[in-house]
Every structure is written in structure tokens, then in C-alpha cells.
Design an enzyme around this catalytic site. Structure first.
Site, mmCIF file in Angstrom:
data_model
loop_
_atom_site.group_PDB
_atom_site.id
_atom_site.type_symbol
_atom_site.label_atom_id
_atom_site.label_comp_id
_atom_site.label_asym_id
_atom_site.label_seq_id
_atom_site.Cartn_x
_atom_site.Cartn_y
_atom_site.Cartn_z
ATOM 1 C CB ALA A 512 -36.741 -29.326 42.307
ATOM 2 C CB ILE A 616 -27.302 -28.478 42.694
ATOM 3 C CG1 ILE A 616 -27.043 -27.272 41.780
ATOM 4 C CG2 ILE A 616 -27.663 -29.706 41.867
ATOM 5 C CD1 ILE A 616 -28.241 -26.800 40.974
ATOM 6 C CB THR A 621 -31.900 -35.872 39.553
ATOM 7 O OG1 THR A 621 -31.737 -34.981 40.658
ATOM 8 C CG2 THR A 621 -31.960 -37.297 40.072
ATOM 9 C CB VAL A 690 -31.569 -26.543 37.288
ATOM 10 C CG1 VAL A 690 -31.749 -28.062 37.297
ATOM 11 C CG2 VAL A 690 -30.343 -26.138 36.507
ATOM 12 C CD GLU A 692 -39.837 -24.560 32.786
ATOM 13 O OE1 GLU A 692 -39.881 -23.334 33.006
ATOM 14 O OE2 GLU A 692 -40.855 -25.259 32.647
#
Length: 732
Positions: A512, A616, A621, A690, A692
Site C-alpha cells: 500500500a 491510514i 479497507t 497494516v 501483517e
């Protein structure tokens, strides 16, 4: 674009689109069944034949004869591909074992042949007619048995020592010395490994299910010994990967070989029972932890050693890395030991290293807190560090572990927890609360993208980034929309094609942050082109509502494209900030469990994760990622285990009937809280990852909750009934 200094204020900081909870833009395609996965490109490859893999029936030895005559004569059969007729093959850099075995056999279910036929059923039936003859060699299949033979670290992963661990541990007022084990685990992605290959002359197009397009392309070209520019990989939709689809696998290679042999498209899919033994898995670990603290509870010594096994040439499970950074302590030792095992290849699975490592470390921390007489939340806070313990001059870019734990404790109602195990009952159920810290490093990879501004005002993003169910389509669209000042609905995103710029890919929790940074870089370049087209200074221009504004002047994006479509291609490269600062993500995991006092059944009642993971990008999601990871952590704690036949060297429970994973009914309540953790040192997006982190620490929180409920300390995962039944408190 080189990112080599902390990000200042930039267009993403507007947060008009980024940072908001948008639905996944690929959701309607997936929920209506119209998103096409690797096996479903029927129109692009008409008249496809089907391949069925024949796997080795031994784990180690030699293929002495392979009789394919009966299979070749079976109805519909077009070819039988083997190592003897496939031509000279190389081996990809990221593959430990060869994807087409023979005559040497390296592991059970290693592919030794592919039967190609007109239909899947014909290929499967003919595959049963292949007669393989072997000379079996003695293999090593038990990590516990091989542990004693391994007392030195691998050459490329030496032990790390800081201070005088032995002296500090010996003199520690409070100490824990214990061993913990985690089993082999399988990814069990919903979509099986599948590929479809088509040759056009010497050019190969492969539709496949793969997380890392460029890695797959490079290794496939190397294995086939063809120029990499002759290989095109397409993978726009992936039904889960969890690390199991990071690398080139046998379905892709064999589809390419078969299509070349029969001169028509060929589809190859791994049936579910083939996947655990034919592909990769998370290796089992045996972890020895020794931690000492002074009378006040401050850690003075910490040692974490981990044993794992792999095929010759493989790498160890890096289960000690979080122990180097999570807690303070002047005297430290970490070490990895790698046994040679002849089981199927061990490799990455969601949060490799930290996930199994925290399963051990965070139980040990609870045990030490109890010995010190300190609440486990407060014990973790007491031992927090804002610097790298091995190099106190190196600070964390952002570290909010204390805030995660305090916020979580307050929200969860931790103060109501009874610290004495086995004291809280709800009818026939023993109730317990557990906590664990979560930790995952922030990894950075170069990532590129191409962005078009069309004359009608729409924006198109192209990158070989993949979406494995994580929301890549959506956050990349959000990034472009924010940067160019257009509605989200005006952005089209095209992913998973090696003809697009190379991205970071999906893995390691870097997807991401780095892929959106690549789009950011391309959009910055496109903003300059747009400004130049209308005669504006790009540094003084703002983009909003489909317009570019410079002071009192404004122009529409349509005006900027009067001469035609504008296209910018750029990539993000990361400088030395990751060396100057330790970049990591943190979480506080809280769990309530019920343990049936008569049967030992464990039920997770509620879970809470408080995460500090950079900005974030899309709370909706991101939450989906975390609750999925929490569910996976529950599976690792209570049920997931690949059972090894240590006589024959294979995983026995190699399907979803035997390998249990959690279902919706197993977890009635999950809650996720994201802290404001914007990190300008991480990237221009000021984000991290985020997906993992949500897994890291969960299993230990459950184990600690089981202990609080029952007084039974289980150090060998999974926590199954047999480890509880004979130790449960008497039923009242």
C-alpha cells in the site's frame, strides 16, 4: 523520484479523498462473479487444453523410470511433459527446489510430469496412468530430531550480540527460560494456484495468480531460458495469496512448457490437495527465550534463539527479528539456526519472522511480568524503548506502542481483568483476558506507475501492482484522485500486467505505502505537465474540482489536454532514511476467551486491535485487512497445523477438510482502532502498512487469555484440547 528527506506538506495532506473510508471499487465485479481470475480468460485463449500435474510419491530420492506410454495413449491426451522432454531449464532465483523434478526428487509432490489433454477430466484420468519408479533415499523430516545437529548460525545470518547477555541474565532478579514451538502452516488461499499460457511465435503471455508480477516474469524467463522481454504476465485479480503466490510456481512453468509443446493455449491448476506439498509453507519453529529483569521489572537481558528447517539452499524463518527492537534491554542476543529438512519448501507466509516470533516472545513477556508481579500491560509499557536498543543513536521514526496499549486497555476494559488465573466463570465456561504487543517492520521497495489524463477529464492509472483482496485498486484510485483534484469515480485503475511499470508488488506489508507512493510520483510529474500546458507555475498551482488554479487564474483539465492525452511515468525510490531511522508499525492486541471447563473447548469471545501504522489511506479497507489478519492469528493459535508424516516426509492434512481454518462463526466480535500515526519519514504518503501487523501478536494474546482463564500455560501451538483437558480446574 528519490525520497531522501522527510516529506513536507504535499497534495495528499488535503485528505479530501485519501484517508476516507471508500468502498472497494473492484467490489461489484467480485460480488457479481465478473472479475476474471487466472483460469477464466476464456475469450483471450480459445480452444485451451488442460494440464494435470503428476507429483512425486516420495520425498527424497531419484526417479529411476517414468512410464508415460499408457497416459499418452489415453483418450484426448495431447502430450506428457517431463524433465526429459521439456528441454534445458534454468532455475529461478527465488525458487529453492526445481519446479519440474527428475531425475532427482527434492520433496514430496514435486512435479515430475504434466499430462495435457483436451479436457480437465481426460488429463486427470490419464495422469493416474503414469507409472513412476523411484529409489528412495533416507530423509530428515523432524525439526526436533535435527535440532541437536545444528548449533551454528547460517553463514549469511550471524548471531547478534549487544552487551553481556550471559552475565546480565545470570544476575537478573527475575527471569524466564523457556522453549516454545510453532508448527508448519499453510497459506490456504481461497483461489488455488492457476495459470493459462499462450505462445505467439517466441512471445509468451501467461495469465496467472501471482502477487509479484516482476519477480514472476523474471524467474519464468530465466527458467525457460528466454529473453525477459518475450514474457508477459497478467494477473489483475488474485483470490488471496498470503505469501504463497509471491514466487513463480509449478503451475505457471508447466502451463508455459505445455503450451509451447502442443502449440495452443494450456490451463494448469493445482488441485487443493496438491498445494501444501507442491508449493510452499510457513516452516515450523523451535524457539528458546531467556529474559531477565531487575527488581523493578525492567528488562536487563534478552536472548531469543530460533530453529527452523528447510530444503538445501533454503533460508531460515527469521523469528527473532522483533526481539531485537520491541523492548529495551542493554544486554541482548539473537540467533537463527537452520536445519536441513526434506519437507516441501519453506518460505514466506503473512508476516514471515514476526508472526511466529511473537507467538513465542509475547507469551514469554507475560510469564516474566507475572513473575515480577506486574500487570502485563504495564510491564510492556515499562520496557518500551524509543530507540533501537542495539544503537541508541538511531530513533524510531514513529513509535506509539504505549498509546496502543493504553488505548486498548481502556477500550477493552482491562482494569476489570482478574489477574489470578482460573477465577472467572460464566456458567460452565472459564473466562480469561489476554494481551500482546504487535510489531512489524516497515519495508520499502521501489515502485513505479504510469498515469494518463484523458481529454474527457478521466484519469487512468497503470502499474503492475496486484490486488490480492487488499484494496489496491481503491487506494491507488484515491491517490490519483487526490493528486489531480478529480472525483474518485473519474479514475480508472489497471493492475497486474507486466506491460505496465514495475511496482513494489503485494507482499511484506509494503504494497500500500510504496505502490501509492509510485502513483504519487507519477502524478507529481503529470501535475507539472498539466501546469506547463496551461502556462502555470506547477509549484504554485492547486488541483481541485477538475481544475488547476494559480492565484486568480484557473483552467480546466480539459483545457490542458487540448493537444491530446497527457501521460506521465515515474517511480519512487527510497534513500537512506530507513537506515537513519528505525521504521516499524505497532499494535496492542486484546482478547477475551472462554474455555469450557469440561471439554477444554476454546472460544474466542471478542478481539480488539489498536494499530499505529502510519497514515491510514482507507480506514475501511485497512480495517478489513486487520480483521482478516486477526482471524488468521486465531487460526494459528487454536487450530492450524500441517501434520508431518515423519516417516515419509509429507504433510498429511493437505486440504481444507484436514487443515482447519477459522470461519465467521468462530469469532463473534472484532474491533479495530487506528491511531493517528502520520509518518513523514516513511514516504510522501506518510503511510506504512497494516495487513501483517494485524496478525503479529494475536496468537500470543489468545494463549495468554487461555492461561488467564485456566491457569494452564501452553507453549506449543496450536492450543488444542489435548493440551488442556487433563489440567483443567475441577468442574464446580
Amino acid at each position: 523520484m528519490k525520497f531522501d528527506k522527510p516529506a513536507g506538506e504535499n497534495p495528499i495532506d488535503q485528505l479530501k479523498v485519501v484517508g476516507r473510508p471508500h468502498d472497494r471499487i473492484d467490489g461489484p465485479l467480485k460480488t457479481t462473479g465478473t472479475a476474471r481470475y487466472a483460469y477464466e480468460w476464456h475469450e483471450e485463449a480459445p480452444n485451451a487444453a488442460y494440464g494435470y500435474i503428476v507429483g512425486s510419491a516420495i520425498a527424497k530420492g531419484r526417479l529411476t523410470a517414468l512410464d508415460t506410454d499408457a497416459a499418452q495413449k489415453a483418450p484426448g491426451v495431447l502430450a506428457v511433459i517431463t524433465a526429459s522432454n521439456a528441454g534445458a531449464l534454468g532455475k529461478g532465483d527465488k525458487n529453492t527446489a526445481r519446479l519440474l523434478g527428475g531425475p532427482t526428487i527434492e520433496h514430496y509432490h514435486q512435479a515430475i510430469a504434466l499430462v495435457v489433454a483436451e479436457t480437465f477430466e481426460q488429463a486427470r484420468a490419464a495422469a493416474s496412468l503414469v507409472q513412476a519408479h523411484y529409489r528412495r533415499n533416507k530423509g530428515a523430516y523432524s525439526l526436533a530430531d535435527e535440532k541437536q545437529a545444528v548449533n551454528q548460525p547460517p553463514e549469511d545470518t550471524p548471531d547478534k550480540n549487544v552487551g553481556d547477555f550471559d552475565g546480565a541474565f545470570t544476575s537478573a532478579a527475575v527471569k524466564i527460560d523457556a522453549t516454545y514451538t510453532t508448527p508448519d502452516q499453510s497459506h490456504m488461499a481461497m483461489e488455488p494456484h492457476a495459470s493459462m499460457a499462450v505462445w505467439d511465435g517466441n512471445k509468451l503471455t501467461l495469465w496467472t495468480s501471482n502477487q509479484m508480477i516482476d519477480w514472476c516474469r523474471t524467474d519464468l524467463a530465466k527458467t525457460l531460458k528466454v529473453p525477459v522481454e518475450n514474457v508477459r504476465i497478467i494477473s489483475p485479480y488474485i483470490g488471496g495469496g498470503f505469501g504463497g503466490k509471491l514466487f513463480l510456481r509449478s503451475d505457471a512453468l508447466l502451463a508455459a512448457l505445455a503450451a509451447r509443446a502442443v502449440k495452443r493455449p494450456v490451463k494448469v491448476m493445482l488441485p487443493r490437495p496438491s498445494i501444501p506439498n507442491n508449493t510452499t509453507h510457513r516452516p515450523a519453529t523451535l524457539q528458546h527465550l531467556r529474559i531477565g529483569a531487575d527488581q523493578s521489572g525492567k528488562i536487563t537481558a534478552i536472548s531469543h534463539e530460533s530453529w527452523s528447517g528447510n530444503l538445501p539452499g533454503g533460508t531460515p524463518e527469521t523469528a527473532v527479528q522483533q526481539s531485537e527492537l520491541l523492548y529495551a534491554g542493554a544486554n541482548r542476543h539473537t540467533g537463527l539456526r537452520l536445519a536441513t529438512l526434506d519437507l516441501p519448501e519453506g518460505n514466506a507466509m503473512r508476516a514471515p519472522g514476526e508472526a511466529p516470533g511473537l507467538m513465542a516472545l509475547e507469551i514469554a513477556i507475560d510469564e516474566l511480568a507475572e513473575k515480577a508481579g506486574i500487570d502485563p500491560v504495564e510491564f510492556r509499557i515499562l520496557n518500551d524503548t524509543q530507540v533501537d536498543p542495539a544503537d541508541p543513536t538511531r530513533c524510531f521514526s514513529r513509535r506509539q506502542l504505549i498509546e496502543c496499549l493504553r488505548t486498548g486497555a481502556d477500550k477493552f476494559g482491562w482494569k476489570q481483568r482478574n489477574a489470578t488465573p482460573g477465577q472467572v466463570r460464566d456458567g460452565e465456561w472459564l473466562v480469561g483476558h489476554g494481551v500482546a504487543a504487535g510489531f512489524r517492520n516497515n519495508l520499502l521497495e521501489k515502485s513505479g506507475a504510469r498515469v494518463h489524463l484523458e481529454q474527457n477529464g478521466t484519469v487512468t492509472v497503470e502499474t503492475d501492482m496486484t490486488d490480492i483482496g487488499t484494496g489496491s485498486y481503491t487506494i491507488l484510485a484515491q491517490t490519483a484522485a487526490e493528486m489531480l483534484g478529480v472525483p474518485l469515480e473519474q479514475v480508472a485503475v489497471h493492475l497486474g500486467d507486466s506491460s505496465f511499470p514495475v511496482s513494489a508488488g503485494s507482499g511484506g506489508q509494503w504494497g500500500a505505502n510504496t505502490s501509492t507512493s509510485g502513483v504519487y510520483a507519477a502524478c507529481m510529474k503529470l501535475r507539472e505537465m498539466i501546469a506547463s500546458a496551461v502556462g502555470f507555475d506547477p509549484e504554485q498551482s492547486q488541483f481541485a474540482d477538475g481544475k488547476i488554479t494559480n492565484g486568480t487564474r484557473s483552467a480546466t483539465l480539459h483545457e490542458a489536454t487540448a493537444g491530446g492525452r497527457l501521460t506521465a511515468e515515474e517511480s519512487i525510490e527510497f534513500g537512506t532514511l530507513s537506515k537513519e531511522y528505525q521504521q516499524s508499525t505497532f499494535a496492542g492486541h486484546f482478547v477475551e476467551v472462554g474455555v469450557h471447563s469440561a471439554t477444554g473447548e476454546v472460544r474466542v469471545r471478542r478481539m480488539l486491535a489498536v494499530c499505529a501504522a502510519g497514515r491510514i489511506l482507507n480506514p475501511k479497507t485497512a480495517r478489513s485487512q486487520v480483521i482478516g489478519a486477526m482471524t488468521m492469528g486465531m487460526g494459528a493459535a487454536l487450530m492450524e497445523e500441517l501434520a508431518v508424516d515423519d516417516r515419509l516426509g509429507y504433510f498429511v492434512n493437505h486440504d481444507m477438510a484436514g487443515y482447519e481454518v477459522p470461519v465467521h462463526a468462530d469469532i463473534p466480535k472484532q474491533e479495530v482502532i487506528f491511531l493517528d500515526d502520520t509518518d513523514p519519514i516513511s514516504s510522501p504518503m506518510k503511510a506504512k502498512g497494516v495487513g501483517e501487523l494485524g496478525l503479529c501478536g494475536v496468537s500470543a494474546a489468545i494463549a495468554n487469555a487461555v492461561y488467564n482463564a485456566t491457569g494452564i500455560r501452553v507453549r506449543d501451538y496450536p492450543i488444542t484440547l489435548d493440551k488442556l483437558l487433563d489440567k483443567l480446574p475441577d468442574v464446580v
